[in-house]
Scaffold this motif. Structure first.
Motif, PDB file in Angstrom:
ATOM      1  N   PRO A  56       0.807  -1.222   0.000  1.00 19.42           N
ATOM      2  CA  PRO A  56       0.000   0.000   0.000  1.00 19.42           C
ATOM      3  C   PRO A  56       0.845   1.279   0.000  1.00 19.42           C
ATOM      4  CG  PRO A  56      -0.536  -1.390   1.897  1.00 19.42           C
ATOM      5  CD  PRO A  56       0.552  -2.068   1.152  1.00 19.42           C
ATOM      6  N   GLU A  57       2.056   1.218   0.545  1.00 19.13           N
ATOM      7  CA  GLU A  57       2.912   2.414   0.549  1.00 19.13           C
ATOM      8  C   GLU A  57       3.326   2.796  -0.868  1.00 19.13           C
ATOM      9  OE1 GLU A  57       6.121   1.545   3.210  1.00 19.13           O
ATOM     10  OE2 GLU A  57       4.832   1.612   4.973  1.00 19.13           O
ATOM     11  N   THR A  58       3.608   1.796  -1.695  1.00 23.36           N
ATOM     12  CA  THR A  58       3.955   2.056  -3.086  1.00 23.36           C
ATOM     13  C   THR A  58       2.746   2.622  -3.822  1.00 23.36           C
ATOM     14  OG1 THR A  58       5.501   0.198  -3.014  1.00 23.36           O
ATOM     15  CG2 THR A  58       4.919   1.044  -5.186  1.00 23.36           C
ATOM     16  N   PHE A  59       1.585   2.061  -3.570  1.00 18.95           N
ATOM     17  CA  PHE A  59       0.359   2.568  -4.197  1.00 18.95           C
ATOM     18  C   PHE A  59       0.108   4.014  -3.767  1.00 18.95           C
ATOM     19  CE2 PHE A  59      -4.356   2.901  -4.430  1.00 18.95           C
ATOM     20  CZ  PHE A  59      -4.478   2.744  -5.798  1.00 18.95           C
ATOM     21  N   GLU A 107       5.964  10.192   4.490  1.00 15.37           N
ATOM     22  CA  GLU A 107       5.652  10.082   3.071  1.00 15.37           C
ATOM     23  C   GLU A 107       6.428  11.120   2.266  1.00 15.37           C
ATOM     24  OE1 GLU A 107       4.299   8.024   0.114  1.00 15.37           O
ATOM     25  OE2 GLU A 107       3.778   7.512   2.155  1.00 15.37           O
ATOM     26  N   SER A 108       6.508  12.340   2.780  1.00 15.73           N
ATOM     27  CA  SER A 108       7.237  13.403   2.098  1.00 15.73           C
ATOM     28  C   SER A 108       8.713  13.049   1.982  1.00 15.73           C
ATOM     29  CB  SER A 108       7.065  14.718   2.862  1.00 15.73           C
ATOM     30  OG  SER A 108       7.859  15.719   2.288  1.00 15.73           O
ATOM     31  N   SER A 109       9.268  12.489   3.038  1.00 13.94           N
ATOM     32  CA  SER A 109      10.671  12.087   3.032  1.00 13.94           C
ATOM     33  C   SER A 109      10.909  10.980   2.004  1.00 13.94           C
ATOM     34  CB  SER A 109      11.071  11.604   4.425  1.00 13.94           C
ATOM     35  OG  SER A 109      12.358  11.054   4.401  1.00 13.94           O
ATOM     36  N   ARG A 110       9.999  10.033   1.931  1.00 12.60           N
ATOM     37  CA  ARG A 110      10.139   8.937   0.976  1.00 12.60           C
ATOM     38  C   ARG A 110      10.049   9.447  -0.458  1.00 12.60           C
ATOM     39  NH1 ARG A 110       6.232   4.758   4.116  1.00 12.60           N
ATOM     40  NH2 ARG A 110       7.721   4.111   5.690  1.00 12.60           N
ATOM     41  N   ILE A 111       9.167  10.378  -0.687  1.00 10.24           N
ATOM     42  CA  ILE A 111       9.025  10.928  -2.036  1.00 10.24           C
ATOM     43  C   ILE A 111      10.293  11.675  -2.425  1.00 10.24           C
ATOM     44  CG2 ILE A 111       7.776  12.628  -3.433  1.00 10.24           C
ATOM     45  CD1 ILE A 111       5.256  11.761  -1.894  1.00 10.24           C
ATOM     46  N   ARG A 112      10.870  12.432  -1.502  1.00 11.75           N
ATOM     47  CA  ARG A 112      12.122  13.144  -1.800  1.00 11.75           C
ATOM     48  C   ARG A 112      13.239  12.154  -2.135  1.00 11.75           C
ATOM     49  NH1 ARG A 112      12.484  15.709   3.099  1.00 11.75           N
ATOM     50  NH2 ARG A 112      10.395  16.440   3.379  1.00 11.75           N
ATOM     51  N   LYS A 113      13.313  11.051  -1.383  1.00 11.06           N
ATOM     52  CA  LYS A 113      14.325  10.027  -1.658  1.00 11.06           C
ATOM     53  C   LYS A 113      14.106   9.426  -3.051  1.00 11.06           C
ATOM     54  CE  LYS A 113      15.157   8.645   3.120  1.00 11.06           C
ATOM     55  NZ  LYS A 113      14.947   7.585   4.129  1.00 11.06           N
ATOM     56  N   LEU A 114      12.851   9.159  -3.394  1.00 14.14           N
ATOM     57  CA  LEU A 114      12.535   8.619  -4.707  1.00 14.14           C
ATOM     58  C   LEU A 114      12.922   9.597  -5.812  1.00 14.14           C
ATOM     59  CD1 LEU A 114      11.197   6.402  -6.416  1.00 14.14           C
ATOM     60  CD2 LEU A 114       9.026   7.574  -6.078  1.00 14.14           C
ATOM     61  N   GLU A 115      12.624  10.867  -5.609  1.00 13.73           N
ATOM     62  CA  GLU A 115      12.989  11.883  -6.606  1.00 13.73           C
ATOM     63  C   GLU A 115      14.505  11.953  -6.784  1.00 13.73           C
ATOM     64  OE1 GLU A 115      11.091  15.312  -4.922  1.00 13.73           O
ATOM     65  OE2 GLU A 115       9.234  14.968  -6.035  1.00 13.73           O
ATOM     66  N   LYS A 116      15.264  11.877  -5.679  1.00 11.99           N
ATOM     67  CA  LYS A 116      16.720  11.915  -5.771  1.00 11.99           C
ATOM     68  C   LYS A 116      17.252  10.699  -6.539  1.00 11.99           C
ATOM     69  CE  LYS A 116      17.653  14.571  -1.580  1.00 11.99           C
ATOM     70  NZ  LYS A 116      18.199  14.519  -0.216  1.00 11.99           N
ATOM     71  N   LEU A 117      16.679   9.531  -6.248  1.00 16.96           N
ATOM     72  CA  LEU A 117      17.090   8.315  -6.958  1.00 16.96           C
ATOM     73  C   LEU A 117      16.834   8.445  -8.460  1.00 16.96           C
ATOM     74  CD1 LEU A 117      15.928   5.423  -4.629  1.00 16.96           C
ATOM     75  CD2 LEU A 117      18.254   5.915  -5.339  1.00 16.96           C
ATOM     76  N   ILE A 118      15.691   8.973  -8.795  1.00 20.40           N
ATOM     77  CA  ILE A 118      15.342   9.131 -10.209  1.00 20.40           C
ATOM     78  C   ILE A 118      16.304  10.092 -10.875  1.00 20.40           C
ATOM     79  CG2 ILE A 118      13.604  10.029 -11.804  1.00 20.40           C
ATOM     80  CD1 ILE A 118      11.497   8.867  -9.856  1.00 20.40           C
TER      81      ILE A 118
END
Length: 122
Positions: A56-59, A107-118
């Protein structure tokens, strides 16, 4: 200055496999994010089919990327939980999915990490 010569060797198969797998997943994420979220049942089923991810976190991240409001996200998450395929009857004792919703800060922290990875991979 020395002239550069092109490298004429083929990339290792393991490297190619990793790149193809990562790019395929990125493509599936983009397909889901760009798909209309109405009707919700079709969107959720499409997510499950394309990404095969019962987390659900990925969704939730996908819903954030789509820019959906929290009120829309909660109904979509509930529908997602209902539409997940049930594990086989002999799966008792196996790892179970946690359906707790992360706090907005997490959630905001996870999104920032995802953006950095991308950004690093592009």
């Amino acid at each position: 200055m020395y002239p550069t010569t092109p490298v004429l060797r083929k990339a290792p198969a393991s490297y190619t496999k990793i790149v193809v797998k990562g790019m395929t997943r990125a493509e599936m994420i983009l397909k889901v994010v760009m798909a209309p979220h109405e009707p919700p049942v079709v969107f959720v089923d499409n997510y499950i089919k394309l990404l095969a991810d019962g987390n659900p976190e990925t969704f939730q991240k996908i819903l954030d990327m789509k820019g959906l409001k929290r009120s829309e996200q909660s109904s979509m998450l509930e529908l997602f939980r209902q539409r997940l395929p049930t594990p086989p009857s002999g799966a008792d004792g196996g790892p179970s999915l946690s359906f707790s919703t992360p706090t907005p800060e997490q959630e905001s922290s996870r999104i920032r990490k995802l953006e950095k990875l991308i950004k690093k991979r592009l």
